[in-house]
Design a protein around this motif. Structure first.
Motif, PDB file in Angstrom:
ATOM      1  N   THR A  98      76.651  -2.991  45.628  1.00 14.57           N
ATOM      2  CA  THR A  98      76.876  -1.733  44.915  1.00 14.57           C
ATOM      3  C   THR A  98      76.759  -0.548  45.860  1.00 14.57           C
ATOM      4  OG1 THR A  98      75.950  -2.684  42.891  1.00 14.57           O
ATOM      5  CG2 THR A  98      76.119  -0.293  42.981  1.00 14.57           C
ATOM      6  N   GLN A  99      77.653   0.417  45.708  1.00 11.27           N
ATOM      7  CA  GLN A  99      77.617   1.623  46.529  1.00 11.27           C
ATOM      8  C   GLN A  99      76.306   2.366  46.308  1.00 11.27           C
ATOM      9  OE1 GLN A  99      80.708   4.409  45.587  1.00 11.27           O
ATOM     10  NE2 GLN A  99      80.006   5.949  47.049  1.00 11.27           N
ATOM     11  N   THR A 100      75.772   2.962  47.366  1.00  6.70           N
ATOM     12  CA  THR A 100      74.549   3.751  47.269  1.00  6.70           C
ATOM     13  C   THR A 100      74.818   5.189  47.701  1.00  6.70           C
ATOM     14  OG1 THR A 100      73.892   3.142  49.519  1.00  6.70           O
ATOM     15  CG2 THR A 100      73.101   1.729  47.715  1.00  6.70           C
ATOM     16  N   LEU A 101      73.878   6.058  47.409  1.00  7.28           N
ATOM     17  CA  LEU A 101      74.008   7.454  47.805  1.00  7.28           C
ATOM     18  C   LEU A 101      73.837   7.596  49.312  1.00  7.28           C
ATOM     19  CD1 LEU A 101      71.822   9.119  45.025  1.00  7.28           C
ATOM     20  CD2 LEU A 101      74.284   9.442  45.319  1.00  7.28           C
ATOM     21  N   GLU A 102      74.614   8.479  49.902  1.00  8.66           N
ATOM     22  CA  GLU A 102      74.432   8.805  51.300  1.00  8.66           C
ATOM     23  C   GLU A 102      73.187   9.701  51.447  1.00  8.66           C
ATOM     24  OE1 GLU A 102      76.145   7.672  53.820  1.00  8.66           O
ATOM     25  OE2 GLU A 102      77.548   6.542  52.555  1.00  8.66           O
ATOM     26  N   PRO A 103      72.532   9.704  52.612  1.00 10.02           N
ATOM     27  CA  PRO A 103      71.414  10.619  52.819  1.00 10.02           C
ATOM     28  C   PRO A 103      71.819  12.064  52.512  1.00 10.02           C
ATOM     29  CG  PRO A 103      71.503   9.034  54.598  1.00 10.02           C
ATOM     30  CD  PRO A 103      72.757   8.823  53.779  1.00 10.02           C
ATOM     31  N   ASN A 104      70.952  12.739  51.767  1.00  9.03           N
ATOM     32  CA  ASN A 104      71.124  14.146  51.367  1.00  9.03           C
ATOM     33  C   ASN A 104      72.224  14.354  50.325  1.00  9.03           C
ATOM     34  OD1 ASN A 104      69.105  15.187  53.189  1.00  9.03           O
ATOM     35  ND2 ASN A 104      70.568  14.841  54.845  1.00  9.03           N
ATOM     36  N   GLU A 105      72.823  13.282  49.825  1.00 11.12           N
ATOM     37  CA  GLU A 105      73.807  13.404  48.748  1.00 11.12           C
ATOM     38  C   GLU A 105      73.064  13.519  47.418  1.00 11.12           C
ATOM     39  OE1 GLU A 105      77.479  10.920  46.622  1.00 11.12           O
ATOM     40  OE2 GLU A 105      76.472  10.107  48.393  1.00 11.12           O
ATOM     41  N   LYS A 106      73.291  14.599  46.705  1.00 14.15           N
ATOM     42  CA  LYS A 106      72.564  14.863  45.471  1.00 14.15           C
ATOM     43  C   LYS A 106      73.330  14.342  44.252  1.00 14.15           C
ATOM     44  CE  LYS A 106      70.216  19.036  47.135  1.00 14.15           C
ATOM     45  NZ  LYS A 106      69.953  20.466  46.896  1.00 14.15           N
ATOM     46  N   VAL A 107      72.550  13.897  43.249  1.00 12.75           N
ATOM     47  CA  VAL A 107      73.133  13.498  41.982  1.00 12.75           C
ATOM     48  C   VAL A 107      72.331  14.165  40.871  1.00 12.75           C
ATOM     49  CG1 VAL A 107      71.727  11.394  41.813  1.00 12.75           C
ATOM     50  CG2 VAL A 107      73.868  11.554  40.540  1.00 12.75           C
ATOM     51  N   GLN A 108      73.028  14.631  39.858  1.00  9.57           N
ATOM     52  CA  GLN A 108      72.363  15.337  38.765  1.00  9.57           C
ATOM     53  C   GLN A 108      71.857  14.336  37.725  1.00  9.57           C
ATOM     54  OE1 GLN A 108      74.119  18.321  35.615  1.00  9.57           O
ATOM     55  NE2 GLN A 108      73.638  19.461  37.474  1.00  9.57           N
ATOM     56  N   VAL A 109      70.634  14.551  37.271  1.00 11.89           N
ATOM     57  CA  VAL A 109      70.023  13.692  36.263  1.00 11.89           C
ATOM     58  C   VAL A 109      69.361  14.579  35.208  1.00 11.89           C
ATOM     59  CG1 VAL A 109      69.580  11.879  37.975  1.00 11.89           C
ATOM     60  CG2 VAL A 109      67.782  13.548  37.443  1.00 11.89           C
ATOM     61  N   ARG A 110      68.954  13.942  34.102  1.00  5.10           N
ATOM     62  CA  ARG A 110      68.070  14.606  33.151  1.00  5.10           C
ATOM     63  C   ARG A 110      66.656  14.109  33.437  1.00  5.10           C
ATOM     64  NH1 ARG A 110      70.916  14.334  27.162  1.00  5.10           N
ATOM     65  NH2 ARG A 110      73.041  14.829  27.792  1.00  5.10           N
TER      66      ARG A 110
END
Length: 244
Positions: A98-110
Motif C-alpha cells: 500500500t502507498q504511504t505518505l511521503e515525509p512532510n506530506e500532510k493529510v487532513q483528518v478529523r
C-alpha cells in the motif's frame, strides 16, 4: 459497519445520536441557560408537579424514570467525552504494498482525543482542520486548529507507538470510520521540562517505562486517506523495529 448485525448497527446509531444530542445541548444556550439545563428543569418540574398534584402513579413513575435516564445519559456522555470508539474486529491492516505518505506530506483528518501545547491540554472531538504528517527523522506530528489561529499538538514515533486500531467513532447519526492511535505520551504540561525534546530515540527520554499511554483518534471521510495513514504508521513502526 456492513459486517455488523442489524441490531448492532441500530444500537450504535442510537448511542451516536444520544451522545451528539448531549454534546450540543450542553453547548447551546437559550435565555442564558444551556439546552440541557432547560431540559432537566422541565423534567424536574414535571416530576414535582406529578407528586404535588397527585397525578396517576403511571405518570409519576414515567416522570421519575425520565429524570433518572436523563441524568444517566449526561453523566455517561461526559465521562466518555461525548463519543465512543468501537473497534472493528474484522479490520485488516493495509498490505505492505500500500502507498504511504511521503515525509512532510500532510493529510487532513478529523481529530479527537487529548492534544496539548507546553502549558495546557484539551480534549477535542472531531476537530477539523487537523493535519497529520511525519518527518524524515521518524517523528509523527498532529496539529489541530481547535480555535482560529490557535493550535494544539501531539507527537509520537515508532518507539513510543503502541498500537493502531481501526473502527468507528459513535457520534451523530452515522458512525465515522476512525483509527485509534495509542502511544506513550511525552508532550504537554505534564512534560513541560522536556516539551521541546519529545522522544526521538535517546537522551533524557530513553526510559519509556515512565511514560503513560495516550490514545488519539483520526476520523476520515475518505477510506483511501485512512489506508494511507494506517499504512504509513505500520511501515514506519516496522522499519524502525527491524533496525533495532
Amino acid at each position: 459497519m456492513k459486517n455488523l448485525s442489524t441490531t448492532q448497527q441500530l444500537y450504535y446509531q442510537y448511542i451516536g445520536r444520544l451522545y451528539a444530542f448531549a454534546y450540543f445541548s450542553q453547548r447551546r444556550t437559550f435565555l442564558g441557560a444551556t439546552h440541557s439545563g432547560w431540559l432537566r428543569f422541565f423534567v424536574l418540574t414535571l416530576l414535582v408537579a406529578s407528586l404535588i398534584l397527585r397525578w396517576s402513579w403511571a405518570i409519576i413513575i414515567v416522570a421519575f424514570l425520565l429524570w433518572v435516564y436523563i441524568g444517566f445519559v449526561y453523566r455517561r456522555a461526559r465521562k466518555e467525552g461525548y463519543n465512543k470508539f468501537v473497534v472493528d474486529e474484522t479490520a485488516v491492516p493495509p498490505p505492505d504494498t500500500t502507498q504511504t505518505l511521503e515525509p512532510n506530506e500532510k493529510v487532513q483528518v478529523r481529530a479527537s482525543g487529548r492534544y496539548a501545547v507546553t502549558d495546557k491540554s484539551e480534549t477535542l472531538l472531531l476537530i477539523k482542520p487537523a493535519h497529520y504528517w511525519h518527518v524524515p527523522l521518524g517523528d509523527h506530528i498532529v496539529m489541530v486548529e481547535h480555535r482560529p489561529k490557535q493550535f494544539l499538538y501531539q507527537f509520537f514515533n515508532a518507539r513510543t507507538l503502541q498500537k493502531v486500531e481501526a473502527g468507528w467513532i459513535l457520534f451523530g447519526k452515522t458512525p465515522l470510520s476512525t483509527l485509534a492511535i495509542t502511544f506513550l505520551e511525552n508532550w504537554g504540561p505534564d512534560h513541560s521540562n522536556n516539551a521541546l525534546m519529545y522522544y526521538v530515540g535517546g537522551g533524557a527520554d530513553d526510559d519509556l517505562s515512565r511514560l503513560k499511554p495516550r490514545t488519539i483518534y483520526f476520523s476520515f471521510d475518505d477510506p483511501d486517506a485512512q489506508n494511507l495513514v494506517w499504512a504509513t504508521l505500520i511501515k514506519d513502526a516496522r522499519d524502525v523495529r527491524a533496525s533495532l
